[in-house]
Design a protein around this motif. Structure first.
Motif, PDB file in Angstrom:
ATOM      1  N   LYS A   3     -15.872 -44.051  98.701  1.00  0.00           N
ATOM      2  CA  LYS A   3     -16.051 -43.152  97.260  1.00  0.00           C
ATOM      3  C   LYS A   3     -17.537 -42.487  97.179  1.00  0.00           C
ATOM      4  O   LYS A   3     -17.651 -41.548  96.342  1.00  0.00           O
ATOM      5  N   LEU A  47      -1.801 -40.163  96.531  1.00  0.00           N
ATOM      6  CA  LEU A  47      -3.180 -39.890  95.759  1.00  0.00           C
ATOM      7  C   LEU A  47      -2.865 -40.442  94.380  1.00  0.00           C
ATOM      8  O   LEU A  47      -4.035 -41.193  93.862  1.00  0.00           O
ATOM      9  N   GLN A  48      -1.925 -40.319  93.653  1.00  0.00           N
ATOM     10  CA  GLN A  48      -1.864 -40.911  92.303  1.00  0.00           C
ATOM     11  C   GLN A  48      -1.732 -42.230  92.417  1.00  0.00           C
ATOM     12  O   GLN A  48      -2.365 -42.968  91.503  1.00  0.00           O
ATOM     13  N   TYR A  52      -6.140 -41.289  92.099  1.00  0.00           N
ATOM     14  CA  TYR A  52      -6.752 -39.941  92.460  1.00  0.00           C
ATOM     15  C   TYR A  52      -6.264 -39.023  91.271  1.00  0.00           C
ATOM     16  O   TYR A  52      -5.112 -38.902  91.349  1.00  0.00           O
ATOM     17  N   ARG A  71     -12.431 -40.659  90.727  1.00  0.00           N
ATOM     18  CA  ARG A  71     -11.631 -40.346  92.158  1.00  0.00           C
ATOM     19  C   ARG A  71     -10.753 -38.870  91.858  1.00  0.00           C
ATOM     20  O   ARG A  71      -9.703 -38.820  91.131  1.00  0.00           O
ATOM     21  N   VAL A  72     -11.288 -37.873  92.456  1.00  0.00           N
ATOM     22  CA  VAL A  72     -10.626 -36.510  92.211  1.00  0.00           C
ATOM     23  C   VAL A  72     -10.745 -36.012  93.774  1.00  0.00           C
ATOM     24  O   VAL A  72     -11.261 -36.316  94.814  1.00  0.00           O
ATOM     25  N   VAL A  73      -9.622 -35.210  93.999  1.00  0.00           N
ATOM     26  CA  VAL A  73      -9.573 -34.393  95.147  1.00  0.00           C
ATOM     27  C   VAL A  73      -9.206 -32.975  94.593  1.00  0.00           C
ATOM     28  O   VAL A  73      -8.695 -32.827  93.482  1.00  0.00           O
ATOM     29  N   LEU A 240      -9.352 -39.969 102.623  1.00  0.00           N
ATOM     30  CA  LEU A 240     -10.178 -41.099 101.900  1.00  0.00           C
ATOM     31  C   LEU A 240     -11.204 -41.684 102.816  1.00  0.00           C
ATOM     32  O   LEU A 240     -11.653 -42.880 102.498  1.00  0.00           O
TER      33      LEU A 240
END
Length: 248
Positions: A3, A47-48, A52, A71-73, A240
């Motif tokens: 992270k 991702l979800q 994220y 937690r983002v992309v 990740l």
């Protein structure tokens, strides 16, 4: 899962896609630019499931500036193919994600004039109406020059027209500000980056490998290419872990 960066900074993986479609049978090369709709959906699902959020570049900027953490992309799609609208948009909406498409303003509603001959295929690009539909769905349009050239090889006058002119073209079609830019082929030098900043873009992405970290140069952001052959574990490793960072 990772992270934070080396100094504890917020990490924002910026994903790079092109076509969200089945790979055409007659395609000669660059088949890796295609990700099937089903594989794209599984990637967004993962991702979800891991907590994220998928964001457009503008929505990701507070994280890239270090103003927010989470937690983002960021999700980006280069060139503006119609299949992004047809196949990617419903998936993004189903997960509550947003994304940025980078448009080549001189080819709106046409095809990939810059590489169609080399690839042996004409890939339809979004029209102005398609772009407005994308925007109206809560997504974002970014700029990808007027003609998709290698910018470092352009004269000063052509460089200005490609970068400033694309912004003006898109804003005229959309009726709203266009604040995100992507360098074709990732081809940059100091002069190119200076013109992108001067044009008023808030950030610009490259093809350099790695995950973006808060506080990094916003006009030289690295990305993670997602390719046709990447299975879900490979996708997860690139997004990740430090896998891409080590190959930067």
């Amino acid at each position: 899962m990772d992270k934070a960066g080396k100094a504890g900074g917020q990490i924002v993986p910026v994903l790079m896609y092109h076509n969200i479609a089945a790979t055409p049978a007659g395609l000669r090369s660059y088949r890796s630019l295609y990700v099937s709709p089903a594989r794209f959906a599984r990637q967004m699902w993962l991702l979800q499931q891991l907590g994220y959020a998928g964001l457009s570049m503008s929505a990701a900027l507070p994280y890239l500036r270090g103003e927010r953490r989470g937690r983002v992309v960021a999700i980006t799609l280069d060139d503006g193919y119609v299949d992004n609208l047809d196949a990617a948009l419903p998936v993004l909406q189903s997960f509550g994600f947003s994304a940025t498409i980078y448009m080549v303003s001189g080819s709106i509603g046409r095809f990939n004039t810059w590489d169609a001959e080399r690839l042996g295929i004409r890939k339809p690009l979004m029209s102005a109406a398609d772009m407005r539909r994308w925007n109206d769905a809560g997504m974002e349009i970014g700029a990808h020059t007027r003609s998709h050239p290698r910018l470092s090889q352009c004269t000063d006058a052509v460089l200005h027209g490609e970068i400033h002119g694309c912004k003006a073209d898109l804003e005229d079609r959309l009726g709203c500000a266009v604040t995100q830019f992507c360098y074709p082929y990732g081809d940059i030098d100091e002069r190119v980056v200076a013109v992108a900043r001067e044009a008023g873009y808030a950030a610009a992405t490259t093809t350099r490998r790695g995950r973006a970290v808060a506080g990094a140069d916003l006009w030289r952001l690295p990305r993670i290419q997602v390719a046709r052959h990447h299975l879900l574990p490979q996708f997860a490793a690139r997004v990740l872990t430090r896998y891409e960072d080590r190959r930067a």
